[in-house]
Design a protein around this motif. Structure first.
Motif, PDB file in Angstrom:
ATOM      1  N   VAL A 113      17.706  47.721   4.286  1.00 52.26           N
ATOM      2  CA  VAL A 113      17.884  46.305   4.650  1.00 52.26           C
ATOM      3  C   VAL A 113      16.714  45.851   5.516  1.00 52.26           C
ATOM      4  N   GLU A 114      16.355  46.689   6.459  1.00 51.72           N
ATOM      5  CA  GLU A 114      15.243  46.374   7.359  1.00 51.72           C
ATOM      6  C   GLU A 114      13.956  46.110   6.567  1.00 51.72           C
ATOM      7  N   MET A 115      13.692  46.971   5.584  1.00 54.34           N
ATOM      8  CA  MET A 115      12.447  46.828   4.817  1.00 54.34           C
ATOM      9  C   MET A 115      12.438  45.567   3.966  1.00 54.34           C
ATOM     10  N   VAL A 123      12.523  47.574  -2.701  1.00 56.02           N
ATOM     11  CA  VAL A 123      12.231  48.871  -2.084  1.00 56.02           C
ATOM     12  C   VAL A 123      12.920  49.943  -2.911  1.00 56.02           C
ATOM     13  N   SER A 124      12.145  50.897  -3.386  1.00 60.35           N
ATOM     14  CA  SER A 124      12.701  51.930  -4.248  1.00 60.35           C
ATOM     15  C   SER A 124      12.825  53.234  -3.465  1.00 60.35           C
ATOM     16  N   ARG A 195       5.679  42.544  -4.096  1.00 57.98           N
ATOM     17  CA  ARG A 195       5.790  43.352  -2.875  1.00 57.98           C
ATOM     18  C   ARG A 195       6.798  44.460  -3.088  1.00 57.98           C
ATOM     19  N   ILE A 196       6.307  45.537  -3.645  1.00 54.77           N
ATOM     20  CA  ILE A 196       7.153  46.671  -3.991  1.00 54.77           C
ATOM     21  C   ILE A 196       6.813  47.836  -3.077  1.00 54.77           C
ATOM     22  N   ALA A 197       7.821  48.356  -2.400  1.00 54.28           N
ATOM     23  CA  ALA A 197       7.578  49.442  -1.458  1.00 54.28           C
ATOM     24  C   ALA A 197       8.495  50.618  -1.761  1.00 54.28           C
ATOM     25  N   GLU A 198       8.256  51.691  -1.044  1.00 51.51           N
ATOM     26  CA  GLU A 198       9.011  52.907  -1.298  1.00 51.51           C
ATOM     27  C   GLU A 198       9.531  53.484   0.014  1.00 51.51           C
ATOM     28  N   LYS A 199      10.697  54.097  -0.044  1.00 50.28           N
ATOM     29  CA  LYS A 199      11.237  54.728   1.159  1.00 50.28           C
ATOM     30  C   LYS A 199      11.761  56.110   0.778  1.00 50.28           C
ATOM     31  N   VAL A 200      11.364  57.108   1.526  1.00 54.52           N
ATOM     32  CA  VAL A 200      11.864  58.462   1.275  1.00 54.52           C
ATOM     33  C   VAL A 200      13.343  58.495   1.633  1.00 54.52           C
TER      34      VAL A 200
END
Ligand code: UDP
Ligand code: MG
Length: 319
Positions: A113-115, A123-124, A195-200
């Motif tokens: 949610v933060e991202m 965010v994937s 704006r596509i980002a990634e989170k471990v």
């Protein structure tokens, strides 16, 4: 960016197929995390035609808590269809998808949610350390590599991760069908959401039941990647693909025919048909005509498509 207001902070979209054992645990865990962070939320459980007791579990959960909502398909349509049905209903400012089998952890929700709130469209999750059999992890690496190359999204390691977060606007403007759930970041990118980002994220072994996908996922996944690439590049202008190839092939064939004719009439080289080049030239001309025709037919179909003039408008002014 549009200034829509949403009635909820968060929608969780959860596709499920025969997951009766894990639903209650999952919903309770989500409630614990969201309450701790004061998120207003809804859980959309999409029952993709389960044969077990999943639906009656969902009804019990929904009766006990109004934030739990259920959709039941009459038969099994597949994960993409389930996601799409959930997306249609989702009201939250942030929309998070997750698998129902407890392999994805609800503890990741606040971070995701933060991202999204800090401006990302999508965010994937990245299951950096996975708990899956090797028959799955090795082909998956190959699949991710090919998808990165073809889509130009270089910063994602794990396209098919079930745990993803979106800005509401993103999921309302894309359509997930067939088995395209593997390529939602690609679909989103081609719809203009960059704006596509990634989170471990944490990943756990499957606790109950078994996987719902076999090895055919890799064959299907590859074919889907080809068709999604083709449709997004040439879907609205098929002639630019087939016409170019067809014209090129025809011209090569025609050139060969001219050369053979010149040989025959000016240099008295007879027996045109004994020369391999003759067959090659003929084949190239026939193939070229066929390709050209395919492009022409494609163009006629594209002209009649109901969405031929549907474009993604992100903003407008004084309209
Ligand atoms: N799923 C679904 N419809 C299907 C197959 C799977 O809704 O036809 C759901 C399944 O219940 C789970 C998620 O999609 O919540 C991911 O499936 P699974 O865990 O079997 O895949 P894996 O983790 O092996 O990739
Ligand atoms: Mg799973």
């Amino acid at each position: 960016m549009t200034n829509q207001t949403h009635s909820l902070d968060l929608s969780l979209v959860i596709p499920l197929f025969n997951e009766e054992e894990s639903l209650q645990e999952l919903v309770a865990w989500i409630a614990k995390v969201c309450d701790a962070h004061n998120f207003s939320y809804e859980v959309l459980l999409v029952d993709d035609g389960s044969k077990d007791k999943s639906w009656s579990v969902i009804r019990e959960l929904a009766a006990a808590d109004k934030r739990v909502k259920g959709i039941r398909f009459r038969r099994n349509y597949g994960k993409s269809a389930a996601l799409n049905a959930g997306f249609e209903q989702a009201q939250g400012e942030v929309v998070i998808t997750m698998d129902a089998d407890l392999q994805d952890s609800p503890d990741e929700i606040p971070g995701l949610v933060e991202m999204i709130r800090s401006g990302n469209d999508l965010v994937s999750g990245w299951k950096q350390k996975r708990y899956d059999p090797i028959t799955k992890t090795v082909p998956t690496r190959l699949f991710n590599w090919a998808t990165r190359k073809m889509s130009g999204i270089h910063n994602l390691h794990d396209f098919n991760c079930g745990l993803k977060a979106y800005r509401n606007e993103v999921i309302k403007n894309i359509e997930v069908y067939g088995e395209m759930h593997r390529y939602i970041p690609v679909i989103a990118k081609w719809a203009g959401f960059n704006r596509i980002a990634e989170k471990v994220v944490q990943h756990s072994p499957r606790k109950y039941g078994t996987t719902k996908f076999g090895l055919e996922r890799f064959v299907n996944g590859f074919l889907d990647l080809l068709s999604i690439t083709f449709v997004s590049r040439f879907g609205k202008r098929p002639m630019h693909f087939f016409g170019l190839l067809g014209t090129f092939s025809f011209l090569v064939g025609f050139g060969i025919a001219v050369k053979l004719a010149v040989d025959k009439y000016f240099f008295q080289v007879y027996n045109m048909t004994d020369r391999p080049l003759f067959f090659f030239g003929m084949l190239a001309m026939i193939l070229g005509t066929q390709l050209f025709l395919a492009g022409f037919l494609g163009e006629m179909i594209a002209r009649n498509a109901p969405d031929r003039n549907r474009y993604q408008v992100s903003e407008s002014t004084n309209i």
